[in-house]
Design a protein around this motif. Sequence first.
Motif, PDB file in Angstrom:
ATOM      1  N   VAL A 523      49.340  39.522  41.217  1.00 45.14           N
ATOM      2  CA  VAL A 523      48.720  38.575  40.291  1.00 45.14           C
ATOM      3  C   VAL A 523      47.291  38.955  39.988  1.00 45.14           C
ATOM      4  CG1 VAL A 523      50.047  36.497  40.758  1.00 45.14           C
ATOM      5  CG2 VAL A 523      48.235  37.173  42.330  1.00 45.14           C
ATOM      6  N   ARG A 524      46.800  38.411  38.868  1.00 38.88           N
ATOM      7  CA  ARG A 524      45.393  38.546  38.507  1.00 38.88           C
ATOM      8  C   ARG A 524      44.673  37.341  39.110  1.00 38.88           C
ATOM      9  NH1 ARG A 524      42.298  39.513  33.165  1.00 38.88           N
ATOM     10  NH2 ARG A 524      43.943  40.962  32.697  1.00 38.88           N
ATOM     11  N   MET A 525      43.649  37.582  39.926  1.00 41.32           N
ATOM     12  CA  MET A 525      42.944  36.460  40.555  1.00 41.32           C
ATOM     13  C   MET A 525      41.433  36.599  40.395  1.00 41.32           C
ATOM     14  SD  MET A 525      45.051  35.810  44.087  1.00 41.32           S
ATOM     15  CE  MET A 525      44.385  34.197  44.444  1.00 41.32           C
ATOM     16  N   SER A 526      40.771  35.469  40.148  1.00 42.35           N
ATOM     17  CA  SER A 526      39.315  35.423  40.070  1.00 42.35           C
ATOM     18  C   SER A 526      38.814  34.549  41.216  1.00 42.35           C
ATOM     19  CB  SER A 526      38.878  34.797  38.755  1.00 42.35           C
ATOM     20  OG  SER A 526      39.446  35.489  37.679  1.00 42.35           O
ATOM     21  N   PRO A 527      37.511  34.666  41.575  1.00 45.41           N
ATOM     22  CA  PRO A 527      36.986  33.815  42.645  1.00 45.41           C
ATOM     23  C   PRO A 527      37.313  32.344  42.381  1.00 45.41           C
ATOM     24  CG  PRO A 527      35.359  35.439  42.025  1.00 45.41           C
ATOM     25  CD  PRO A 527      36.496  35.604  41.075  1.00 45.41           C
ATOM     26  N   GLY A 528      37.807  31.651  43.400  1.00 47.55           N
ATOM     27  CA  GLY A 528      38.159  30.252  43.257  1.00 47.55           C
ATOM     28  C   GLY A 528      39.634  30.021  42.984  1.00 47.55           C
ATOM     29  N   ASP A 529      40.351  31.072  42.540  1.00 51.66           N
ATOM     30  CA  ASP A 529      41.781  30.908  42.247  1.00 51.66           C
ATOM     31  C   ASP A 529      42.595  30.689  43.510  1.00 51.66           C
ATOM     32  OD1 ASP A 529      41.247  31.258  39.648  1.00 51.66           O
ATOM     33  OD2 ASP A 529      42.265  33.197  39.412  1.00 51.66           O
ATOM     34  N   VAL A 530      43.663  29.923  43.370  1.00 55.66           N
ATOM     35  CA  VAL A 530      44.589  29.720  44.479  1.00 55.66           C
ATOM     36  C   VAL A 530      45.993  30.084  44.016  1.00 55.66           C
ATOM     37  CG1 VAL A 530      45.579  28.059  46.108  1.00 55.66           C
ATOM     38  CG2 VAL A 530      43.190  27.843  45.418  1.00 55.66           C
ATOM     39  N   GLU A 531      46.673  30.898  44.802  1.00 55.06           N
ATOM     40  CA  GLU A 531      48.055  31.259  44.484  1.00 55.06           C
ATOM     41  C   GLU A 531      48.964  30.812  45.612  1.00 55.06           C
ATOM     42  OE1 GLU A 531      49.799  32.761  42.068  1.00 55.06           O
ATOM     43  OE2 GLU A 531      48.081  32.990  40.705  1.00 55.06           O
ATOM     44  N   THR A 532      50.181  30.383  45.269  1.00 53.31           N
ATOM     45  CA  THR A 532      51.128  29.974  46.293  1.00 53.31           C
ATOM     46  C   THR A 532      52.232  31.013  46.408  1.00 53.31           C
ATOM     47  OG1 THR A 532      50.692  27.685  45.747  1.00 53.31           O
ATOM     48  CG2 THR A 532      52.673  28.122  47.040  1.00 53.31           C
ATOM     49  N   LEU A 533      52.554  31.356  47.651  1.00 58.30           N
ATOM     50  CA  LEU A 533      53.669  32.274  47.892  1.00 58.30           C
ATOM     51  C   LEU A 533      54.403  31.765  49.128  1.00 58.30           C
ATOM     52  CD1 LEU A 533      55.004  34.998  47.062  1.00 58.30           C
ATOM     53  CD2 LEU A 533      53.529  36.091  48.739  1.00 58.30           C
ATOM     54  N   GLY A 534      55.646  31.370  48.947  1.00 62.64           N
ATOM     55  CA  GLY A 534      56.400  30.811  50.067  1.00 62.64           C
ATOM     56  C   GLY A 534      55.714  29.556  50.587  1.00 62.64           C
ATOM     57  N   ASP A 535      55.497  29.489  51.901  1.00 66.93           N
ATOM     58  CA  ASP A 535      54.856  28.322  52.507  1.00 66.93           C
ATOM     59  C   ASP A 535      53.331  28.426  52.502  1.00 66.93           C
ATOM     60  OD1 ASP A 535      57.375  27.515  53.086  1.00 66.93           O
ATOM     61  OD2 ASP A 535      57.351  28.312  55.141  1.00 66.93           O
ATOM     62  N   TYR A 536      52.799  29.478  51.906  1.00 67.87           N
ATOM     63  CA  TYR A 536      51.371  29.742  52.062  1.00 67.87           C
ATOM     64  C   TYR A 536      50.628  29.675  50.743  1.00 67.87           C
ATOM     65  CZ  TYR A 536      53.251  31.555  56.402  1.00 67.87           C
ATOM     66  OH  TYR A 536      53.918  31.685  57.582  1.00 67.87           O
ATOM     67  N   GLN A 537      49.343  29.211  50.828  1.00 63.45           N
ATOM     68  CA  GLN A 537      48.453  29.302  49.681  1.00 63.45           C
ATOM     69  C   GLN A 537      47.387  30.347  49.975  1.00 63.45           C
ATOM     70  OE1 GLN A 537      48.665  25.427  50.213  1.00 63.45           O
ATOM     71  NE2 GLN A 537      50.486  25.703  48.947  1.00 63.45           N
ATOM     72  N   PHE A 538      47.054  31.101  48.960  1.00 68.89           N
ATOM     73  CA  PHE A 538      46.026  32.121  49.099  1.00 68.89           C
ATOM     74  C   PHE A 538      44.859  31.742  48.214  1.00 68.89           C
ATOM     75  CE2 PHE A 538      48.466  35.329  51.400  1.00 68.89           C
ATOM     76  CZ  PHE A 538      49.757  34.871  51.200  1.00 68.89           C
ATOM     77  N   GLU A 539      43.689  31.483  48.853  1.00 65.16           N
ATOM     78  CA  GLU A 539      42.513  31.086  48.089  1.00 65.16           C
ATOM     79  C   GLU A 539      41.491  32.221  48.077  1.00 65.16           C
ATOM     80  OE1 GLU A 539      40.227  27.959  49.798  1.00 65.16           O
ATOM     81  OE2 GLU A 539      39.087  27.591  47.965  1.00 65.16           O
ATOM     82  N   PHE A 540      41.173  32.690  46.878  1.00 66.16           N
ATOM     83  CA  PHE A 540      40.175  33.750  46.685  1.00 66.16           C
ATOM     84  C   PHE A 540      38.807  33.088  46.832  1.00 66.16           C
ATOM     85  CE2 PHE A 540      39.306  37.604  43.709  1.00 66.16           C
ATOM     86  CZ  PHE A 540      38.022  37.737  44.179  1.00 66.16           C
ATOM     87  N   THR A 541      38.098  33.263  47.971  1.00 71.25           N
ATOM     88  CA  THR A 541      36.846  32.536  48.162  1.00 71.25           C
ATOM     89  C   THR A 541      35.631  33.283  47.662  1.00 71.25           C
ATOM     90  OG1 THR A 541      36.750  33.319  50.445  1.00 71.25           O
ATOM     91  CG2 THR A 541      37.642  31.110  50.076  1.00 71.25           C
ATOM     92  N   GLN A 542      35.527  34.580  47.955  1.00 70.03           N
ATOM     93  CA  GLN A 542      34.349  35.307  47.482  1.00 70.03           C
ATOM     94  C   GLN A 542      34.623  36.797  47.435  1.00 70.03           C
ATOM     95  OE1 GLN A 542      32.240  34.367  51.547  1.00 70.03           O
ATOM     96  NE2 GLN A 542      31.166  36.069  50.562  1.00 70.03           N
ATOM     97  N   SER A 543      33.743  37.526  46.752  1.00 64.81           N
ATOM     98  CA  SER A 543      33.863  38.975  46.788  1.00 64.81           C
ATOM     99  C   SER A 543      32.496  39.568  47.091  1.00 64.81           C
ATOM    100  CB  SER A 543      34.420  39.511  45.464  1.00 64.81           C
ATOM    101  OG  SER A 543      33.588  39.128  44.399  1.00 64.81           O
ATOM    102  N   GLY A 544      32.485  40.759  47.673  1.00 63.67           N
ATOM    103  CA  GLY A 544      31.209  41.356  48.047  1.00 63.67           C
ATOM    104  C   GLY A 544      31.351  42.831  48.357  1.00 63.67           C
ATOM    105  N   LYS A 545      30.314  43.396  48.945  1.00 64.24           N
ATOM    106  CA  LYS A 545      30.309  44.825  49.261  1.00 64.24           C
ATOM    107  C   LYS A 545      30.165  45.041  50.758  1.00 64.24           C
ATOM    108  CE  LYS A 545      28.460  47.371  45.257  1.00 64.24           C
ATOM    109  NZ  LYS A 545      29.696  47.286  44.543  1.00 64.24           N
ATOM    110  N   ILE A 546      30.808  46.099  51.274  1.00 62.60           N
ATOM    111  CA  ILE A 546      30.666  46.462  52.680  1.00 62.60           C
ATOM    112  C   ILE A 546      30.249  47.933  52.734  1.00 62.60           C
ATOM    113  CG2 ILE A 546      31.882  46.780  54.874  1.00 62.60           C
ATOM    114  CD1 ILE A 546      33.744  44.519  54.056  1.00 62.60           C
ATOM    115  N   GLU A 547      29.259  48.249  53.589  1.00 63.25           N
ATOM    116  CA  GLU A 547      28.839  49.641  53.762  1.00 63.25           C
ATOM    117  C   GLU A 547      29.484  50.218  55.014  1.00 63.25           C
ATOM    118  OE1 GLU A 547      26.858  51.804  52.131  1.00 63.25           O
ATOM    119  OE2 GLU A 547      26.497  50.440  50.445  1.00 63.25           O
TER     120      GLU A 547
END
Lengths: 652, 166
Positions: A523-547
């Motif tokens: 799926v296409r997801m933006s920060p704040g989006d919630v997707e449901t798959l089976g018994d679970y919801q997936f909430e896109f909370t934030q994005s960032g960088k890791i070194e």
Amino acid sequence: MENLALYLPEIGQFALILALVMAVLQVVIPLLGVNQGQLWLMGYARPFAVGQALFLVISLFVLAACFVMDDFSVAYVAANSNSLLPVQFKISAVWGAHEGSLLLWVTMLGLWSVAVALLSRSLPLDMVARVLSIMGMISVGFILFTLETSNPFARHLPSPPMEGGDLNPLLQDFGLIVHPPTLYMGYVGLSVAFAFALAALMSGRLDAAWARWSRPWTTAAWIFLTVGIALGSWWAYYELGWGGWWFWDPVENASLMPWLVATALLHSLAVTEKRGLFKSWTVLLAIFAFSLSLLGTFLVRSGVLTSVHAFASDPERGVFILALLGICVGGSLLLYAIKAPTVASVGRYEVVSRETFLLLNNLVLVVMALAVLTGTLYPLVYDFMGLGKLSVGAAWFNTMFVPLTVILAVLMGLGAASRWKKDTLPRLAGVTAVAALVAIVFAVVTPFIVQGEWQGKVVLGLGVAAWLVAATLADIWKKSHGKLAKIPKLGMSYLGMVLAHTGVAITIVGVTMVSNYSIEKSVRMSPGDVETLGDYQFEFTQSGKIEGPNYTSQAVRFNVIQDGEVIEQLTPEKRHYSARNSIMTEAAIDVTLFRDIYVSMGEPLENGAWGMRLQVKPFMRWTWLGAIFMALGGFLAMLDKRYRRRVGVAQA
Amino acid sequence: MHPQRKKRLRLILFLVIAVGAAVGLAMYSLSQNINLFQTPTQIANGEVPPGRTIRAGGLVVEGSVVRDKEGLGVTFRVTDGQSEVPIHYEGILPDLFREGQGIVALGQLDNSGVFEASEVLAKHDENYMPPEVQDALEKAHLDGKAKMENANSSDTDTSYGKGAGY
């Protein structure tokens, strides 16, 4: 000291050449001793084996040192390492590509030879001499191959690069530190069973004693193969970023074929040891098992998989391995053809007996290996004949494997419950009837409880798994007369079999469930989006960088929500490795015994959105857990008293 | 015939039939599950009937990648230097999917001539060229040359099997 470091690669190469010399001596002198009946010459087999292994280990350590010290004047180091690479990956980079993995291969062969040399006190000296001489021949072939076509110590002189090209990011991972050495231990370990079989053929002593010597060695190699294959599958699962755990890729097939034949060999050796039967068949399996490991090496190393044309245009390596393969298979089959007719299996058995079930089991395993071989070689042959390029889909392998596995599991239950020599169908039916009933009820009811839906394949898979466990338990019950205290006295071999067969059942459950009940969505997801798959919801909370040490990654944080509660935070990454300018997907996985939640990132889209792949995979862990059980089972079987009792007697 | 021999003969017959049937089924199943590789030129020439599952591939044409506004649909064209084929795919593309990169896709041609891919493969090595794509490029190249040299000969297959250069 500084000077020593400067010449380190030459020292490594020199050690490798000395190892070759030792290997040649290990081939010639003991065999001469056997031929002349000179015990003192045969006695040299052990010291030469130890010497060879010592120089190989030195050579391998030197290569590792070149990696750790960032000696980019060594072409292989320059191509596969980088000064920023973490040190554990510098070490695993030793076997990250062709040249170094070959050096690892021969070093392991050296170590197996030493193990045989040290743990063969109970063996007659002439057998030790023959076995080590044969293992020496394999060693000579592969050290020559390494030196001639794939020297890991070759230099980039006079102007070495300042910085290395870095290890392929896919391989910068714990899985790759452990997977190749384990798998190689398995591949190479089969050379011991092979050498024992040829030595027995040469001496004409294909007897129960030979089978008893071979068994623990074959089991040891089989354990490594089992664990190595499982590690490879696990690595591909979490590292490739799309949640597949078996692809029927030729490289995977190359490891599965020897495993299947080695499994058949283990069981055939059991019959040869206990009943003196199937001798020629056992020898043939030992030859095939090792030949298939060599074939695997050929397929992976010759470039023939990328293209038959790659092989034709740069033939040096491929032709060399093909020649080694030809000499090894041709030579051993020739010896077999000459000597096997003189081998008579004594003893009789009825149609309904454990011997028959084990024979059928062997046939199924060999047919499975042949199916894999056909599917793997078909595209190569097709291309070679100029008919065009094609690929054999995973669907075909699955069509072959599912029914064969069902037959195999049914036979396994019957085999374990049946008696040697002579059994009757009514007795067997009586012993296993309850198990069959339990299995059917379990298979029909469970899918409803777990998933609330019913599928033919799942019922079949769970059914045979339950049958296997139930039939095994029924057999334990009968053998221990229903007393728990008696179970440990049934013997390590027997308990090992129980554990390994349970492992097969666990893997069948895992494969069945994950293949049929996995759910996923991209799926296409933006920060704040919630997707449901089976018994679970997936909430896109934030994005960032890791070194990271040698990469930077873009990461996304997810809340995994079940029944309104956050049960886990997952952080998948998209890594950019600067040295090779390559992108890697780093999946985030939440693991429990009964399901995996697998989240991986696709591409960045506009406005901070990402393509995301979300997956829920039930019973994923069982697939590999079963392999651990099989390996532990093999380990128990190796500990059986009777392998050590012989040692005690001989030393007394 | 001796009853013992008769029994054995029957057993052997049974085994031969069983093995024959098994091999037959395996080969039939194999013929159903192989996916032939077709070059963009072959597809453009109408050599591939719509609906058949094949593998197609080539270089991703620069500037041809267009993403849908919603969802994960993406359309791009691949070329072998002679012909181009439009490919539509719904899902996550592999890490090494880039314009100019060689890719292989598994799927079917639809009636409008768009290749509907169910899987897109690009290997994990930036210098790697899928051998099928390499072959297709060479073939198209040689075909083009042959056409220039001899206007009458439209199709040559001489490049095949040589595969020089990799």
